[in-house]
Scaffold this active site. Sequence first.
Site, PDB file in Angstrom:
ATOM      1  N   GLN A   1       0.836  -1.197   0.000  1.00 33.37           N
ATOM      2  CA  GLN A   1       0.000   0.000   0.000  1.00 33.37           C
ATOM      3  C   GLN A   1       0.876   1.255   0.000  1.00 33.37           C
ATOM      4  O   GLN A   1       1.693   1.460   0.906  1.00 33.37           O
ATOM      5  CB  GLN A   1      -0.944   0.036   1.205  1.00 33.37           C
ATOM      6  CG  GLN A   1      -2.060   1.055   0.966  1.00 33.37           C
ATOM      7  CD  GLN A   1      -2.877   1.392   2.190  1.00 33.37           C
ATOM      8  OE1 GLN A   1      -2.321   1.620   3.269  1.00 33.37           O
ATOM      9  NE2 GLN A   1      -4.187   1.469   2.031  1.00 33.37           N
TER      10      GLN A   1
ATOM     11  N   HIS B   1      -3.158   4.396  -1.974  1.00 30.78           N
ATOM     12  CA  HIS B   1      -3.980   4.782  -0.818  1.00 30.78           C
ATOM     13  C   HIS B   1      -4.634   6.130  -1.114  1.00 30.78           C
ATOM     14  O   HIS B   1      -3.977   7.166  -1.069  1.00 30.78           O
ATOM     15  CB  HIS B   1      -3.080   4.862   0.411  1.00 30.78           C
ATOM     16  CG  HIS B   1      -3.818   4.981   1.710  1.00 30.78           C
ATOM     17  ND1 HIS B   1      -5.094   5.495   1.813  1.00 30.78           N
ATOM     18  CD2 HIS B   1      -3.462   4.652   2.976  1.00 30.78           C
ATOM     19  CE1 HIS B   1      -5.481   5.467   3.081  1.00 30.78           C
ATOM     20  NE2 HIS B   1      -4.506   4.963   3.800  1.00 30.78           N
TER      21      HIS B   1
ATOM     22  N   ASN C   1      -9.210   7.671   3.728  1.00 27.80           N
ATOM     23  CA  ASN C   1      -8.955   8.064   5.124  1.00 27.80           C
ATOM     24  C   ASN C   1      -8.309   9.435   5.330  1.00 27.80           C
ATOM     25  O   ASN C   1      -7.550   9.639   6.279  1.00 27.80           O
ATOM     26  CB  ASN C   1      -8.121   6.971   5.815  1.00 27.80           C
ATOM     27  CG  ASN C   1      -8.905   5.669   5.919  1.00 27.80           C
ATOM     28  OD1 ASN C   1     -10.123   5.683   5.857  1.00 27.80           O
ATOM     29  ND2 ASN C   1      -8.220   4.551   6.063  1.00 27.80           N
TER      30      ASN C   1
ATOM     31  N   TYR D   1      -5.979  11.022   3.764  1.00 31.93           N
ATOM     32  CA  TYR D   1      -4.566  11.252   3.444  1.00 31.93           C
ATOM     33  C   TYR D   1      -4.468  12.008   2.110  1.00 31.93           C
ATOM     34  O   TYR D   1      -5.472  12.443   1.558  1.00 31.93           O
ATOM     35  CB  TYR D   1      -3.799   9.920   3.492  1.00 31.93           C
ATOM     36  CG  TYR D   1      -3.795   9.385   4.914  1.00 31.93           C
ATOM     37  CD1 TYR D   1      -3.134  10.084   5.921  1.00 31.93           C
ATOM     38  CD2 TYR D   1      -4.516   8.251   5.274  1.00 31.93           C
ATOM     39  CE1 TYR D   1      -3.175   9.655   7.249  1.00 31.93           C
ATOM     40  CE2 TYR D   1      -4.555   7.816   6.596  1.00 31.93           C
ATOM     41  CZ  TYR D   1      -3.880   8.524   7.576  1.00 31.93           C
ATOM     42  OH  TYR D   1      -3.924   8.115   8.882  1.00 31.93           O
TER      43      TYR D   1
ATOM     44  N   GLY E   1      -9.081  -6.585   9.226  1.00 27.12           N
ATOM     45  CA  GLY E   1      -7.939  -5.902   9.816  1.00 27.12           C
ATOM     46  C   GLY E   1      -7.610  -6.442  11.185  1.00 27.12           C
ATOM     47  O   GLY E   1      -6.780  -7.335  11.350  1.00 27.12           O
ATOM     48  N   ARG E   2      -8.305  -5.906  12.188  1.00 28.50           N
ATOM     49  CA  ARG E   2      -7.938  -6.204  13.577  1.00 28.50           C
ATOM     50  C   ARG E   2      -7.895  -7.696  13.879  1.00 28.50           C
ATOM     51  O   ARG E   2      -6.989  -8.166  14.570  1.00 28.50           O
ATOM     52  CB  ARG E   2      -8.917  -5.498  14.524  1.00 28.50           C
ATOM     53  CG  ARG E   2      -8.698  -3.995  14.535  1.00 28.50           C
ATOM     54  CD  ARG E   2      -9.898  -3.235  15.059  1.00 28.50           C
ATOM     55  NE  ARG E   2     -11.002  -3.280  14.110  1.00 28.50           N
ATOM     56  CZ  ARG E   2     -12.170  -2.649  14.277  1.00 28.50           C
ATOM     57  NH1 ARG E   2     -12.381  -1.945  15.366  1.00 28.50           N
ATOM     58  NH2 ARG E   2     -13.116  -2.727  13.369  1.00 28.50           N
TER      59      ARG E   2
ATOM     60  N   TYR F   1       0.549  -0.593  18.243  1.00 23.08           N
ATOM     61  CA  TYR F   1       1.567   0.360  17.754  1.00 23.08           C
ATOM     62  C   TYR F   1       2.815   0.393  18.628  1.00 23.08           C
ATOM     63  O   TYR F   1       3.498   1.405  18.704  1.00 23.08           O
ATOM     64  CB  TYR F   1       0.965   1.774  17.670  1.00 23.08           C
ATOM     65  CG  TYR F   1      -0.325   1.851  16.885  1.00 23.08           C
ATOM     66  CD1 TYR F   1      -0.358   1.544  15.529  1.00 23.08           C
ATOM     67  CD2 TYR F   1      -1.506   2.231  17.505  1.00 23.08           C
ATOM     68  CE1 TYR F   1      -1.543   1.608  14.810  1.00 23.08           C
ATOM     69  CE2 TYR F   1      -2.700   2.301  16.791  1.00 23.08           C
ATOM     70  CZ  TYR F   1      -2.714   1.986  15.451  1.00 23.08           C
ATOM     71  OH  TYR F   1      -3.877   2.053  14.755  1.00 23.08           O
TER      72      TYR F   1
HETATM   73  C1  PHB Z   1      -3.146   4.876  11.030  1.00 22.95           C
HETATM   74  O1  PHB Z   1      -1.946   4.598  11.111  1.00 22.95           O
HETATM   75  O2  PHB Z   1      -3.813   5.230  12.015  1.00 22.95           O
HETATM   76  C2  PHB Z   1      -3.819   4.754   9.743  1.00 22.95           C
HETATM   77  C3  PHB Z   1      -3.072   4.454   8.643  1.00 22.95           C
HETATM   78  C4  PHB Z   1      -3.688   4.347   7.420  1.00 22.95           C
HETATM   79  C5  PHB Z   1      -5.038   4.528   7.334  1.00 22.95           C
HETATM   80  C6  PHB Z   1      -5.777   4.829   8.436  1.00 22.95           C
HETATM   81  C7  PHB Z   1      -5.167   4.949   9.651  1.00 22.95           C
HETATM   82  O3  PHB Z   1      -5.639   4.434   6.166  1.00 22.95           O
END
Ligand code: PHB
Length: 388
Positions: free
Chosen positions: A104, A181, A184, A186, A342-343, A370
Site C-alpha cells: 500500500q 492509498h 482516510n 490522506y 484488519g484487527r 503500535y
Molecule cells: C493509522 O496509522 O492510524 C492509519 C493508517 C492508514 C489509514 C488509516 C489509519 O488508512
Amino acid sequence: MSSPLENTKLFTPLTLGNITLKHRVVMAPLTRDRSPEHIPDDFVDEYYAQRASDGGLLISEATHISVMGGNYHGVPGIFTPEQKRAWKKTTDAVHKKGGFIYCQLWHIGRVAHPANMGGRTPLSSSATEIEGNVVYFTPKGPLPGVKAAEMTFEDIKITIEDYVHAAQTAIDAGFDGVEVHSANGYLLDQFLCDNINQRTDKYGGSIENRSRFPLEVTDAVIAAIGADRVGIRFSPFGFYQETKSSDIHGQYGHVMAECDKRGLAYVHLVEPRSDLMNSDSVKQQQLRELAKAQGKTEEEMLTIKPFREILKNTPLITCGSFNAENSLQPLESNTADAIAYGRYFISNPDLPHRLAKGLEFTPYDRNTFYTTGREGYTDYPTYAEAKL
Ligand code: PHB
C-alpha cells in the site's frame, strides 16, 4: 464456534489483475510501527508469513512513498535500497507459503509533521490544517500538527514521480502489485474532498478537477507497472482527518467510474459503518443525519452498493468490521468480491483457516497495535498452537 464457511463463496477463487486467489479472505493494510529508521525490522517477514495462506492476498501496512510522504516514526517506506532489500525478505516469505502480497503506497499530505521530514512543511491540496491535530508517530512523541502548504504544479509533478518510483521499487522488492492509498483523509483524499481542497486551478473547483491528481497518480503508476498490478482504496463515507465531501456519491462516483475504465486489479472500499474514531453505531447515526443533509436515502448512505453499480468491470474488496457472521452477505448479494479483515488478522494469524472451519477467534489487544518488538506482533498463536 460459528458456522464453517469452507463451502461458501468466501472460499472460491477470484482473479484480481495478474493474480488468481484461492479464497476471498484478504488481510487489510494495518499500521504496526515495527520499522525503525523506516526499514521493516528483522521479524516483519515472520509476521506477514504467519498471516499468509495458499492463494490468499495480504495488503501491506501503509508504506511511505518518500520522505515528504510523511515518514511517520516507525513506519516503513518503499523508496530506498535498504527498504527494498528488507521488503524482499517479506515478499519471499509470503510467496513461499503460496500467498500474494500488495504494497500500500502512502502519502499522508497535511497529516504529516515537520519533525519527521527534516523540518519541511507538509504539503496538501490547499493550505489547511486539521483542528487540534496531534501527530503521534514522531521521534519526540506526540506533537501538535501544523498547517500544510498548498502544492504547486511542480510539487504535484514530483509527487507523481515519487509514486512511480515507489511502485517500481515495490515490484523490484517482489510485491505482486501496489494499492494506491486514496482513503482516510490522506493526501489523495485531501484532493477529493471539497471541504479541504479549495483550489481554483485544474486540481480543484469541480468534481472532475478534484479527481484529477488521484487519477494522474493512478495513470502514472499504471504506465510504470501495468493496470493488472494496481489497486486503489477509497473511503467515501469516512470522516477521519476531517474529510467531509459535500457530494459523496457525485465525487467518489466520478473517480470510481474513471477507475473502472482503467482495468485495475481491484478497488478497495471502507464500509460506511466503519470508522477509525467512533463505534459502528455512532458512525451509522452520523450517516443517517448526513443522508438527510445530502438528499439521499439511508440505504444509499449506509451501503457501498451505489459504487458496486459503477464498478462494472472491476473486482471490489470491502473492509470494515467483518467477522465470521457478517462476511457472506456482501459476497452473496454481489455487493463485493472479497472481504478484507484488519484487527482480527492481527490476533489470528490463521484467520482464513478459522473462518473455513468455524473456529473461535482470539481477541486482539489494542495496547500492542503500535508498540515496538515482537509482543502483540509475532506471538499470537494459530488455533492449533493455542490448543496444544
Ligand atoms: C493509522 O496509522 O492510524 C492509519 C493508517 C492508514 C489509514 C488509516 C489509519 O488508512
